[in-house]
Motif scaffolding. Sequence first.
Motif, PDB file in Angstrom:
ATOM      1  N   ALA A 148       5.584  -2.666   1.578  1.00  0.00           N
ATOM      2  CA  ALA A 148       5.252  -2.397   0.172  1.00  0.00           C
ATOM      3  C   ALA A 148       6.398  -1.686  -0.546  1.00  0.00           C
ATOM      4  CB  ALA A 148       3.971  -1.570   0.086  1.00  0.00           C
ATOM      5  N   GLY A 199      -3.723 -15.294   2.756  1.00  0.00           N
ATOM      6  CA  GLY A 199      -3.538 -13.859   2.597  1.00  0.00           C
ATOM      7  C   GLY A 199      -2.092 -13.487   2.314  1.00  0.00           C
ATOM      8  N   ALA A 244      -1.307 -14.348  -1.218  1.00  0.00           N
ATOM      9  CA  ALA A 244      -1.888 -13.336  -2.104  1.00  0.00           C
ATOM     10  C   ALA A 244      -1.034 -12.072  -2.099  1.00  0.00           C
ATOM     11  CB  ALA A 244      -3.326 -13.027  -1.685  1.00  0.00           C
ATOM     12  N   MET A 245      -0.522 -11.697  -0.921  1.00  0.00           N
ATOM     13  CA  MET A 245       0.332 -10.523  -0.821  1.00  0.00           C
ATOM     14  C   MET A 245       1.604 -10.708  -1.648  1.00  0.00           C
ATOM     15  SD  MET A 245       2.313  -8.984   2.510  1.00  0.00           S
ATOM     16  CE  MET A 245       3.469 -10.356   2.468  1.00  0.00           C
ATOM     17  N   ALA A 247       0.778 -10.474  -5.328  1.00  0.00           N
ATOM     18  CA  ALA A 247       0.578  -9.069  -5.693  1.00  0.00           C
ATOM     19  C   ALA A 247       1.905  -8.330  -5.732  1.00  0.00           C
ATOM     20  CB  ALA A 247      -0.384  -8.403  -4.710  1.00  0.00           C
ATOM     21  N   GLU A 250      -0.626   0.317  -4.486  1.00  0.00           N
ATOM     22  CA  GLU A 250      -1.534  -0.824  -4.656  1.00  0.00           C
ATOM     23  C   GLU A 250      -1.156  -1.972  -3.724  1.00  0.00           C
ATOM     24  OE1 GLU A 250      -4.877  -2.538  -5.787  1.00  0.00           O
ATOM     25  OE2 GLU A 250      -4.263  -0.542  -6.458  1.00  0.00           O
ATOM     26  N   LEU A 251       0.138  -2.202  -3.541  1.00  0.00           N
ATOM     27  CA  LEU A 251       0.576  -3.251  -2.623  1.00  0.00           C
ATOM     28  C   LEU A 251       0.216  -2.879  -1.188  1.00  0.00           C
ATOM     29  CD1 LEU A 251       1.893  -5.934  -2.088  1.00  0.00           C
ATOM     30  CD2 LEU A 251       4.142  -4.814  -2.236  1.00  0.00           C
ATOM     31  N   GLU A 277      -2.327  -1.093  -0.260  1.00  0.00           N
ATOM     32  CA  GLU A 277      -3.775  -1.317  -0.136  1.00  0.00           C
ATOM     33  C   GLU A 277      -4.084  -2.805  -0.026  1.00  0.00           C
ATOM     34  OE1 GLU A 277      -6.075   0.897   0.473  1.00  0.00           O
ATOM     35  OE2 GLU A 277      -4.688   2.585   0.271  1.00  0.00           O
ATOM     36  N   SER A 278      -3.360  -3.645  -0.733  1.00  0.00           N
ATOM     37  CA  SER A 278      -3.555  -5.101  -0.638  1.00  0.00           C
ATOM     38  C   SER A 278      -3.197  -5.605   0.764  1.00  0.00           C
ATOM     39  CB  SER A 278      -2.681  -5.821  -1.671  1.00  0.00           C
ATOM     40  OG  SER A 278      -3.083  -5.494  -2.978  1.00  0.00           O
ATOM     41  N   ALA A 312      -5.976  -4.568   3.142  1.00  0.00           N
ATOM     42  CA  ALA A 312      -7.164  -5.413   2.981  1.00  0.00           C
ATOM     43  C   ALA A 312      -6.925  -6.802   3.576  1.00  0.00           C
ATOM     44  CB  ALA A 312      -7.519  -5.528   1.507  1.00  0.00           C
ATOM     45  N   MET A 313      -5.731  -7.344   3.399  1.00  0.00           N
ATOM     46  CA  MET A 313      -5.417  -8.667   3.953  1.00  0.00           C
ATOM     47  C   MET A 313      -5.524  -8.650   5.465  1.00  0.00           C
ATOM     48  SD  MET A 313      -1.772 -10.686   3.924  1.00  0.00           S
ATOM     49  CE  MET A 313      -0.989  -9.348   4.809  1.00  0.00           C
TER      50      MET A 313
END
Length: 196
Positions: free
Chosen positions: A97, A156, A159-160, A163, A184-185, A187-188, A191-192
């Motif tokens: 991130a 995923g 999506a990462m 983001a 935020e990245l 946290e993404s 979650a992935m």
Amino acid sequence: MSSDPQPRRRLSREDRQQQLLDVAWRLVHEEGSEALTLGRLAELAGVTKPVVYDHFGTRSGLLAALYQSFDMRQTALMDAALAACEPTFESIAAVIASSYVDCVLTQGREIPGVIAALASSPELEQIKREYEAVFMAKCRALLAPFSDSGEVGVAGLRAMIGAAQALSHAAANAEITAEQAQRELFESIKAMVARS
């Protein structure tokens, strides 16, 4: 007493290419990616058009070289941070991130324009996708050991990347802070991996 002007030092091919890339980044920063032409680059760099054409061939070649230089910086920054971090999920996810956001911020607001210009042709879009595939494979190898299934899917990872691009560009445009983008990245990414 008159002084003779110093003879111009001829740059090596590699040094000339780097000089041209530096001038191109400055041009994109100051005037936007639409202003980036080989002729304008030659003018600003103080070289003839054939020199620029010899290095890049076309505007597409120049855009590809700019993206490659960005990708190389991003890879070096991430590799150095990974070598220095603990081999835990939280540390690795934080490095991914922070490295992504930091590299975009180091390059500045220019990279969104270059990325948008890369989408202007199928050839350039393919180059961008190839670099993204390498980045996704690296992230998959780093993160898969921490998922319950031992896998991280393409959806995923895509999506990462989406983001990462959106958050980094928002930070580069001062909509959010670098810390907010990184958090935020992170946290993404968490979650992935948790969904994998």
